[in-house]
Design a protein around this motif. Structure first.
Motif, PDB file in Angstrom:
ATOM      1  N   TYR A 163     -19.407  13.221 -21.944  1.00 36.18           N
ATOM      2  CA  TYR A 163     -18.109  13.845 -22.173  1.00 36.18           C
ATOM      3  C   TYR A 163     -18.096  15.190 -21.475  1.00 36.18           C
ATOM      4  N   TRP A 164     -17.122  15.402 -20.592  1.00 39.24           N
ATOM      5  CA  TRP A 164     -16.953  16.686 -19.902  1.00 39.24           C
ATOM      6  C   TRP A 164     -15.781  17.385 -20.582  1.00 39.24           C
ATOM      7  N   ARG A 220     -11.672  17.104 -20.494  1.00 35.75           N
ATOM      8  CA  ARG A 220     -11.237  16.253 -21.601  1.00 35.75           C
ATOM      9  C   ARG A 220     -11.396  14.781 -21.222  1.00 35.75           C
ATOM     10  N   THR A 267     -14.361  11.384 -20.657  1.00 37.87           N
ATOM     11  CA  THR A 267     -15.673  10.779 -20.852  1.00 37.87           C
ATOM     12  C   THR A 267     -15.920   9.805 -19.708  1.00 37.87           C
TER      13      THR A 267
END
Length: 149
Positions: free
Chosen positions: A24-25, A29, A31
Motif C-alpha cells: 500500500y502506497w 492511496r 495498493t
C-alpha cells in the motif's frame, strides 16, 4: 526523487522477502500486487515509477458531463503540486492515464512545477497551456491544470 526511488526499491525487496500480497502506497492511496510493484520499482523511467507513487482520482470535470477530470494523488511527497488533466468524455481511459503519468514523470524529472502559461504536449506543434486552479477535492490547494481539447 532519488530518495523515493531508493525507498521504492527497498520496499519492493522487503515485500518480496516477506512474501507479502500487496504494498500500500499511502500518498497515492493505492495498493499494488508485490510482484507488479517489484517489477516497476526496478524501472529507470520516472513515468513508470509515477504509476507506483501517484494515484489517480477520476470524476466529471467540474460539473461538465462532456469532460472527465483525472486528478493525481501523491505529488506532495516530491514537493510538487497535483495535476488535474481534463479530457473529452470519449477519450479512452488508457490514453488519458498515459497522459497523466507522462506529465507527472516530466515534472518530477524537472524537480519543479511548470510556470503558469507554459505549454506541454507530445509534439512540438501541440501546445496545451498550463494553468493553476483550486483543487477539486482540496480547494485551499492549487493544482496545475491541463485541458486536452
Amino acid at each position: 526523487v532519488e530518495d523515493l526511488r531508493r525507498f521504492t526499491l527497498a520496499l519492493a525487496a522487503v515485500g518480496q522477502a516477506a512474501r507479502a500480497v500487496g504494498i500500500y502506497w499511502g500518498d497515492a492511496r493505492a495498493t499494488h500486487p508485490v510482484e507488479a510493484f517489484a517489477k516497476v520499482a526496478g524501472e529507470t523511467e520516472l513515468t513508470a515509477l509515477m504509476t507506483l507513487w501517484s494515484g489517480v482520482s477520476i470524476a466529471t470535470d467540474r460539473g461538465d458531463p462532456e469532460r472527465t477530470s483525472l486528478l493525481s494523488l501523491g505529488m506532495g511527497q516530491v514537493g510538487l503540486p497535483e495535476l488535474e488533466l481534463c479530457v473529452p468524455r470519449g477519450m479512452p481511459l488508457a490514453e488519458s492515464l498515459e497522459w497523466v503519468f507522462d506529465l507527472l514523470g516530466y515534472v518530477a524529472g524537472r524537480g519543479q512545477p511548470l510556470p503558469e502559461g507554459d505549454t506541454v504536449g507530445r509534439t512540438a506543434e501541440q501546445r496545451l497551456p498550463v494553468h493553476y486552479a483550486p483543487s477539486p477535492t482540496e480547494p485551499a490547494e492549487q493544482v496545475w491544470r491541463v485541458e486536452i481539447p
